[in-house]
Motif scaffolding. Structure first.
Motif, PDB file in Angstrom:
ATOM      1  N   THR A 187       8.997 -14.982 -13.503  1.00 52.69           N
ATOM      2  CA  THR A 187       8.442 -13.662 -13.207  1.00 52.69           C
ATOM      3  C   THR A 187       8.034 -13.560 -11.741  1.00 52.69           C
ATOM      4  OG1 THR A 187       6.167 -14.291 -13.755  1.00 52.69           O
ATOM      5  CG2 THR A 187       7.535 -13.436 -15.550  1.00 52.69           C
ATOM      6  N   THR A 188       8.054 -12.314 -11.257  1.00 54.38           N
ATOM      7  CA  THR A 188       7.502 -11.984  -9.944  1.00 54.38           C
ATOM      8  C   THR A 188       6.685 -10.712 -10.101  1.00 54.38           C
ATOM      9  OG1 THR A 188       9.389 -12.958  -8.778  1.00 54.38           O
ATOM     10  CG2 THR A 188       8.013 -11.414  -7.541  1.00 54.38           C
ATOM     11  N   THR A 189       5.520 -10.682  -9.500  1.00 53.43           N
ATOM     12  CA  THR A 189       4.640  -9.512  -9.586  1.00 53.43           C
ATOM     13  C   THR A 189       4.482  -8.887  -8.212  1.00 53.43           C
ATOM     14  OG1 THR A 189       3.403 -10.456 -11.432  1.00 53.43           O
ATOM     15  CG2 THR A 189       2.337  -8.684 -10.205  1.00 53.43           C
ATOM     16  N   VAL A 190       4.663  -7.569  -8.144  1.00 51.72           N
ATOM     17  CA  VAL A 190       4.308  -6.834  -6.923  1.00 51.72           C
ATOM     18  C   VAL A 190       3.053  -6.029  -7.236  1.00 51.72           C
ATOM     19  CG1 VAL A 190       6.590  -6.697  -5.878  1.00 51.72           C
ATOM     20  CG2 VAL A 190       5.899  -4.963  -7.513  1.00 51.72           C
ATOM     21  N   ARG A 191       2.086  -6.133  -6.366  1.00 52.42           N
ATOM     22  CA  ARG A 191       0.832  -5.404  -6.542  1.00 52.42           C
ATOM     23  C   ARG A 191       0.913  -4.132  -5.705  1.00 52.42           C
ATOM     24  NH1 ARG A 191      -3.606  -6.978  -8.810  1.00 52.42           N
ATOM     25  NH2 ARG A 191      -2.854  -9.133  -8.834  1.00 52.42           N
ATOM     26  N   LEU A 192       1.089  -2.990  -6.392  1.00 50.31           N
ATOM     27  CA  LEU A 192       1.153  -1.703  -5.712  1.00 50.31           C
ATOM     28  C   LEU A 192      -0.269  -1.178  -5.582  1.00 50.31           C
ATOM     29  CD1 LEU A 192       4.195  -0.270  -7.692  1.00 50.31           C
ATOM     30  CD2 LEU A 192       4.223  -1.258  -5.393  1.00 50.31           C
ATOM     31  N   ARG A 193      -0.718  -1.024  -4.357  1.00 46.25           N
ATOM     32  CA  ARG A 193      -2.087  -0.564  -4.099  1.00 46.25           C
ATOM     33  C   ARG A 193      -2.023   0.922  -3.738  1.00 46.25           C
ATOM     34  NH1 ARG A 193      -5.205  -4.998  -1.487  1.00 46.25           N
ATOM     35  NH2 ARG A 193      -5.244  -5.558  -3.704  1.00 46.25           N
ATOM     36  N   VAL A 194      -2.532   1.747  -4.627  1.00 48.92           N
ATOM     37  CA  VAL A 194      -2.387   3.201  -4.504  1.00 48.92           C
ATOM     38  C   VAL A 194      -3.621   3.785  -3.828  1.00 48.92           C
ATOM     39  CG1 VAL A 194      -1.852   5.322  -5.728  1.00 48.92           C
ATOM     40  CG2 VAL A 194      -1.089   3.118  -6.663  1.00 48.92           C
ATOM     41  N   ARG A 195      -3.390   4.444  -2.718  1.00 44.92           N
ATOM     42  CA  ARG A 195      -4.501   5.068  -2.000  1.00 44.92           C
ATOM     43  C   ARG A 195      -5.088   6.226  -2.790  1.00 44.92           C
ATOM     44  NH1 ARG A 195      -1.858   5.553   4.074  1.00 44.92           N
ATOM     45  NH2 ARG A 195      -2.041   3.354   4.665  1.00 44.92           N
ATOM     46  N   PRO A 199      -5.052  -2.114 -14.286  1.00 37.50           N
ATOM     47  CA  PRO A 199      -6.202  -2.826 -14.846  1.00 37.50           C
ATOM     48  C   PRO A 199      -7.407  -1.920 -15.069  1.00 37.50           C
ATOM     49  CG  PRO A 199      -5.200  -4.106 -13.090  1.00 37.50           C
ATOM     50  CD  PRO A 199      -4.544  -2.772 -13.060  1.00 37.50           C
ATOM     51  N   SER A 200      -7.603  -0.939 -14.184  1.00 36.84           N
ATOM     52  CA  SER A 200      -8.758  -0.053 -14.310  1.00 36.84           C
ATOM     53  C   SER A 200      -8.458   1.170 -15.162  1.00 36.84           C
ATOM     54  CB  SER A 200      -9.200   0.421 -12.920  1.00 36.84           C
ATOM     55  OG  SER A 200      -8.202   1.261 -12.349  1.00 36.84           O
ATOM     56  N   GLY A 201      -7.164   1.392 -15.440  1.00 36.55           N
ATOM     57  CA  GLY A 201      -6.776   2.591 -16.164  1.00 36.55           C
ATOM     58  C   GLY A 201      -6.749   3.834 -15.303  1.00 36.55           C
ATOM     59  N   LYS A 202      -6.951   3.688 -13.996  1.00 36.20           N
ATOM     60  CA  LYS A 202      -7.019   4.838 -13.093  1.00 36.20           C
ATOM     61  C   LYS A 202      -5.654   5.271 -12.558  1.00 36.20           C
ATOM     62  CE  LYS A 202     -11.578   5.208 -12.965  1.00 36.20           C
ATOM     63  NZ  LYS A 202     -12.273   6.422 -13.451  1.00 36.20           N
ATOM     64  N   LEU A 261     -10.395   9.434  -6.937  1.00 38.14           N
ATOM     65  CA  LEU A 261     -10.194  10.178  -5.699  1.00 38.14           C
ATOM     66  C   LEU A 261     -10.978   9.605  -4.522  1.00 38.14           C
ATOM     67  CD1 LEU A 261     -10.224  13.842  -7.068  1.00 38.14           C
ATOM     68  CD2 LEU A 261      -8.287  12.294  -6.724  1.00 38.14           C
ATOM     69  N   GLY A 262     -11.787   8.552  -4.793  1.00 38.06           N
ATOM     70  CA  GLY A 262     -12.596   8.010  -3.715  1.00 38.06           C
ATOM     71  C   GLY A 262     -12.225   6.613  -3.272  1.00 38.06           C
ATOM     72  N   ALA A 263     -11.254   5.968  -3.928  1.00 36.70           N
ATOM     73  CA  ALA A 263     -10.932   4.580  -3.561  1.00 36.70           C
ATOM     74  C   ALA A 263      -9.519   4.227  -4.000  1.00 36.70           C
ATOM     75  CB  ALA A 263     -11.933   3.614  -4.210  1.00 36.70           C
ATOM     76  N   VAL A 286       0.846  -1.190   0.000  1.00 38.56           N
ATOM     77  CA  VAL A 286       0.000   0.000   0.000  1.00 38.56           C
ATOM     78  C   VAL A 286       0.882   1.242   0.000  1.00 38.56           C
ATOM     79  CG1 VAL A 286      -1.807   1.266   1.209  1.00 38.56           C
ATOM     80  CG2 VAL A 286      -1.806  -1.242   1.221  1.00 38.56           C
ATOM     81  N   VAL A 287       0.667   2.134  -0.991  1.00 37.38           N
ATOM     82  CA  VAL A 287       1.473   3.347  -1.130  1.00 37.38           C
ATOM     83  C   VAL A 287       0.544   4.542  -1.338  1.00 37.38           C
ATOM     84  CG1 VAL A 287       3.432   2.083  -2.081  1.00 37.38           C
ATOM     85  CG2 VAL A 287       1.708   3.028  -3.629  1.00 37.38           C
ATOM     86  N   LYS A 288       1.123   5.737  -1.230  1.00 32.44           N
ATOM     87  CA  LYS A 288       0.353   6.965  -1.382  1.00 32.44           C
ATOM     88  C   LYS A 288       0.655   7.623  -2.722  1.00 32.44           C
ATOM     89  CE  LYS A 288       0.496   8.051   3.580  1.00 32.44           C
ATOM     90  NZ  LYS A 288       0.959   9.040   4.587  1.00 32.44           N
ATOM     91  N   PRO A 289      -0.316   8.322  -3.286  1.00 29.84           N
ATOM     92  CA  PRO A 289      -0.033   9.089  -4.507  1.00 29.84           C
ATOM     93  C   PRO A 289       1.070  10.113  -4.248  1.00 29.84           C
ATOM     94  CG  PRO A 289      -2.389   9.002  -4.084  1.00 29.84           C
ATOM     95  CD  PRO A 289      -1.714   8.472  -2.857  1.00 29.84           C
ATOM     96  N   GLY A 290       1.953  10.265  -5.221  1.00 32.39           N
ATOM     97  CA  GLY A 290       3.012  11.262  -5.104  1.00 32.39           C
ATOM     98  C   GLY A 290       4.285  10.759  -4.464  1.00 32.39           C
ATOM     99  N   GLN A 291       4.237   9.635  -3.753  1.00 33.08           N
ATOM    100  CA  GLN A 291       5.470   9.088  -3.192  1.00 33.08           C
ATOM    101  C   GLN A 291       6.353   8.550  -4.312  1.00 33.08           C
ATOM    102  OE1 GLN A 291       3.800   6.189  -0.356  1.00 33.08           O
ATOM    103  NE2 GLN A 291       4.681   7.396   1.302  1.00 33.08           N
ATOM    104  N   VAL A 292       7.673   8.621  -4.096  1.00 31.69           N
ATOM    105  CA  VAL A 292       8.604   8.001  -5.031  1.00 31.69           C
ATOM    106  C   VAL A 292       8.695   6.525  -4.675  1.00 31.69           C
ATOM    107  CG1 VAL A 292      10.963   7.927  -5.902  1.00 31.69           C
ATOM    108  CG2 VAL A 292       9.903  10.125  -5.346  1.00 31.69           C
TER     109      VAL A 292
END
Length: 462
Positions: free
Chosen positions: A132-140, A90-93, A115-117, A68-74
């Protein structure tokens, strides 16, 4: 064997036998066509890459199946082996901004348009073996302009800036004292200028504020007044960036540089063109009294120094002159499709003095008109400006009122830097002006007692 030693004969037979066995083994061995030979351990099975994730330099632990990461973080993802990288939303968001990668590292900031999820951004590392290895970055959810910036302040200091547009806060930190916190006020309708509130600015006419450019904040805020005793604060323009160039070859270019020099409470100006050359290995300055382009500078006025990456701070470059003397650190930042030179801090050769420098990219088409720009000056004013090919007009507001200054523009001749002009008011005040596609700036002429050390920067809106 006659007249022989039985033990010796037996030992000889054993040695010959062993030699035959080894010879057969080494040569593919008797009979059976093929096979034989030394038995080697089976090759190790290909291993999937092992990945580590960090946000703004701090390790991120997985939460379930995601990081879980925040928008704008490097966001930095490192691999323990050579890989290629691929990622998509996947959502294009989710959009990866400012992406850079090598065979063992991927880095970017992530913007979440939802901006809501939270939204996911799977990043796949593929090894040469195909594993292969996949990391799922979940952006708040949140504002992608949030995060860490490096601020270059016109009081001669370089500071860390933490911006949170969701919470409406800015926090500046340097080595000279406690953090300096401000509150963001959203722009009024039709304006792009944020207000900035600080308990260190108490006048009825609030000067502090900022504007947002790609990966860049341009504004004014109360900072320490150089040489003041006791300590005092006043609004100073600043440029904050999170897009410093870290690849040497990307530095190259010509910059029209304005510099404010501080010595105690005294300040002066320096105007010149500088050049990054040799795929980021050389820093060239034209020290001609008559301001000239580096490419047209008399040989005797050229100063060429070498550049090397700073070992502690990525994006800063150490300057060493031709005599082997270290002169300080310089940086270049991206502002969208443009670049700008930035320097701030104590002098490397005289720690009691300091400087602040901004260099805008030379403009091949020369000086161009603009209808409106908004910015701030080193005198604690909030400014609006406009310019055509012959006049530059600056309207400055402060607690003392509003002052309008009209500058007559003068070309710097055939060898002058393109995009820079000389200017004067007709009453003994002399300035230089320069601009790029997004920014414009003014500096007082060196040695001119009425203007030396003056600096203004504005963001061009049209």
């Amino acid at each position: 064997m006659r007249n022989g030693n039985p033990r010796r004969t037996a030992g000889l037979k054993w040695a010959i036998g062993l030699g035959c066995v080894l010879a057969l083994a080494a040569c593919g061995g008797g009979g059976g066509g093929g096979g034989g030979g030394f038995f080697l351990p089976p090759a190790a099975a290909p291993q999937a890459p092992q990945l580590a994730v960090a946000a703004d330099g701090t390790t991120v632990a997985a939460e379930g199946d995601a990081y879980v990461v925040k928008p704008g973080q490097v966001i930095t993802v490192k691999s323990n082996q050579t890989v290629s990288w691929s990622g998509s939303s996947p959502s294009g968001k989710v959009t990866a901004v400012g992406t850079s990668s090598s065979d063992q590292q991927w880095q970017a900031r992530l913007a979440n348009a939802n901006l809501g999820a939270t939204e996911d951004y799977p990043l796949v590392a593929t090894a040469n073996s195909g594993q292969t290895t996949t990391v799922r970055l979940r952006v708040r959810a949140g504002d992608s302009r949030n995060g860490q910036y490096m601020a270059y302040v016109s009081n001669g200091s370089r500071q860390q800036l933490k911006a949170d547009f969701d919470l409406g806060s800015l926090e500046f930190v340097d080595t000279s004292g406690p953090s300096n916190v401000g509150t963001l006020v959203k722009p009024a309708s039709g304006s792009a200028v944020y207000g900035l509130l600080s308990n260190r600015e108490t006048t009825a006419q609030r000067i502090s504020g900022l504007q947002v450019l790609p990966d860049t904040l341009v504004g004014s805020f109360p900072f320490l007044v150089p040489g003041a005793s006791p300590a005092a604060y006043a609004p100073f323009p600043f440029v904050a960036t999170r897009a410093l160039i870290t690849t040497a070859a990307d530095l190259d270019g010509n910059f029209n540089r304005f510099r404010v020099n501080y010595s105690g409470t005294t300040k002066d100006s320096s105007i010149s063109q500088v050049q990054f050359a040799g795929s980021g290995t050389l820093f060239v300055r034209c020290n001609e009294v008559a301001i000239a382009r580096v490419d047209d500078c008399p040989a005797g006025s050229l100063a060429t120094a070498t550049l090397a990456p700073d070992p502690t701070t990525p994006g800063l470059w150490r300057v060493t002159n031709s005599s082997g003397v270290y002169e300080g650190r310089v940086s270049v930042a991206r502002v969208g499709s443009e670049k700008m030179l930035l320097v701030a801090g104590p002098s490397a050769t005289d720690p009691s003095s300091a400087q602040f420098s901004v260099g805008l990219p030379e403009q091949p088409g020369g000086w161009a008109s603009f209808n409106n720009a908004f910015g701030w000056s080193i005198l604690g004013t909030q400014d609006q400006s406009t310019a055509d090919l012959s006049t530059y007009t600056l309207r400055s507001a402060s607690a003392a009122g509003v002052v309008q200054t009209a500058l007559t523009l003068n070309t710097l001749g055939s060898v002058g830097p393109k995009g820079m002009m000389g200017s004067s008011t007709g009453d003994g005040r002399y300035y230089f002006v320069a601009r790029s596609a997004q920014l414009e700036m003014v500096i007082g002429a060196r040695g001119n007692t009425a203007t030396a050390g003056f600096f203004h920067m504005g963001v061009v809106s049209n």
